[in-house]
Enzyme design. Structure first.
Site, PDB file in Angstrom:
ATOM      1  N   CYS A 159      -9.397  -3.787  -6.102  1.00  0.00           N
ATOM      2  CA  CYS A 159      -8.900  -3.272  -4.706  1.00  0.00           C
ATOM      3  C   CYS A 159      -8.677  -4.466  -3.658  1.00  0.00           C
ATOM      4  CB  CYS A 159     -10.104  -2.476  -4.347  1.00  0.00           C
ATOM      5  SG  CYS A 159      -9.354  -1.703  -2.300  1.00  0.00           S
ATOM      6  N   CYS A 219      -1.864  -2.106   1.344  1.00  0.00           N
ATOM      7  CA  CYS A 219      -2.325  -1.968  -0.158  1.00  0.00           C
ATOM      8  C   CYS A 219      -2.248  -3.258  -0.869  1.00  0.00           C
ATOM      9  CB  CYS A 219      -1.671  -0.744  -0.838  1.00  0.00           C
ATOM     10  SG  CYS A 219      -2.437  -0.531  -2.401  1.00  0.00           S
TER      11      CYS A 219
END
Length: 309
Positions: A88, A232
């Site tokens: 992530c 992201c």
């Protein structure tokens, strides 16, 4: 009564909850093996930490663990509202900012062990954070999928620490007032991908061309059907891999990726293996600590382990 000590942050609008104490004992060994143990034996902890009533669908959890690799200072297992994540990017930036807030790291290099490999962080004195992600690449260009209600949709399948389907050719406006339509379309694409032999892909990323502030704006739908408020990090890594493969971005050149809400990451890449299309992407952003808390897990609470658990 169990207690879990956490620190919350947001990176470009996307929240991260770092678990400092009170998580399950996963033993030792490689991080990837411990992530499997967490997923298979302690999934209720995941639900209790990030799902309602203590969390929300966009919240990403990060379990701080001892690294397995000798060259790493920290180990992290990431998870969201439906399961574990390989990597992530926004979460790594949030973890580093949170550790700096706690005095556990300072300006300079920090290396973090994750289930998909080590990532290299750099904390600048002004608070900006760079993360050199795991090796990223495009697996397949312009894959066609038949999406019920939409017809044929084409996109690139790429790895950026998670698997992405990246769509540039669509007719949807990427704006906050269009979230429902974007979510419906991306979810239909995700289901079509699973039905047509691309089950590894669990993130769908849509792009529109240049805005005033950035060459691209994106919408990323995550595995649990929540959209990413940030641009992201792993999705931007996948995007860089596609740009590199198409010779649309030079090694070392800066790319600005804007999110649905207008937040931005800067990014660049270096070649790892040009013949194989493999790059090392670097994502640059900032995170801000928003809370420090102790979560209470009361066995008398019918929603102790999260709603739906």
């Amino acid at each position: 009564m169990n207690s879990i000590r956490v620190i919350d942050s947001h990176t470009a609008g996307e929240p991260t909850r770092l678990v400092l104490e009170g998580g399950p004992d996963l033993g030792s060994g490689p991080i990837e093996a411990r992530a499997i143990r967490f997923r298979e034996l302690f999934d209720r902890y995941r639900s209790a930490i990030v799902n309602e009533p203590r969390g929300s669908d966009p919240l990403v959890g990060a379990l701080l663990v001892k690294p397995a690799r000798a060259d790493c200072q920290f180990g992290v297992i990431f998870f969201n509202n439906v399961g574990t994540l390989g990597m992530c990017g926004h979460g790594t930036i949030g973890v580093i900012a949170s550790l700096a807030h706690l005095g556990q790291c300072s300006a300079g290099s920090v290396r973090i062990d994750t289930p998909v490999g080590p990532v290299q962080g750099l904390l600048h004195p002004d608070g900006r954070i760079e993360v050199e992600n795991v090796t990223s690449y495009r697996k397949a260009p312009q894959v066609a999928v038949a999406v019920p209600g939409w017809g044929e949709v084409r996109g690139d399948v790429a790895w950026g620490g998670n698997w992405f389907f990246l769509i540039a050719d669509h007719a949807l406006a990427i704006s906050p007032d269009n979230v429902e339509k974007l979510t419906d379309f991306a979810w239909r694409v995700r289901q079509a991908l699973a039905d047509q032999g691309h089950g590894l892909v669990d993130h769908v990323e849509l792009f529109t061309p240049r805005t005033v502030r950035a060459p691209s704006r994106n919408f990323v739908l995550c595995p649990g059907k929540a959209y990413d408020r940030s641009p992201c990090g792993t999705g931007t890594s996948a995007k860089l891999a596609c740009l590199a493969a198409d010779d649309e971005l030079a090694e070392g050149e800066t790319w600005i990726q804007e999110s649905l809400i207008g937040s931005r990451f800067a990014a660049r890449f270096r070649w790892v293996d040009r013949a194989r299309g493999e790059i090392a992407p670097t994502i640059i952003g900032s995170a801000y600590v928003t809370a420090e808390a102790v979560l209470r897990l009361d066995p008398a609470d019918p929603f102790c382990w999260g709603i739906g658990a």
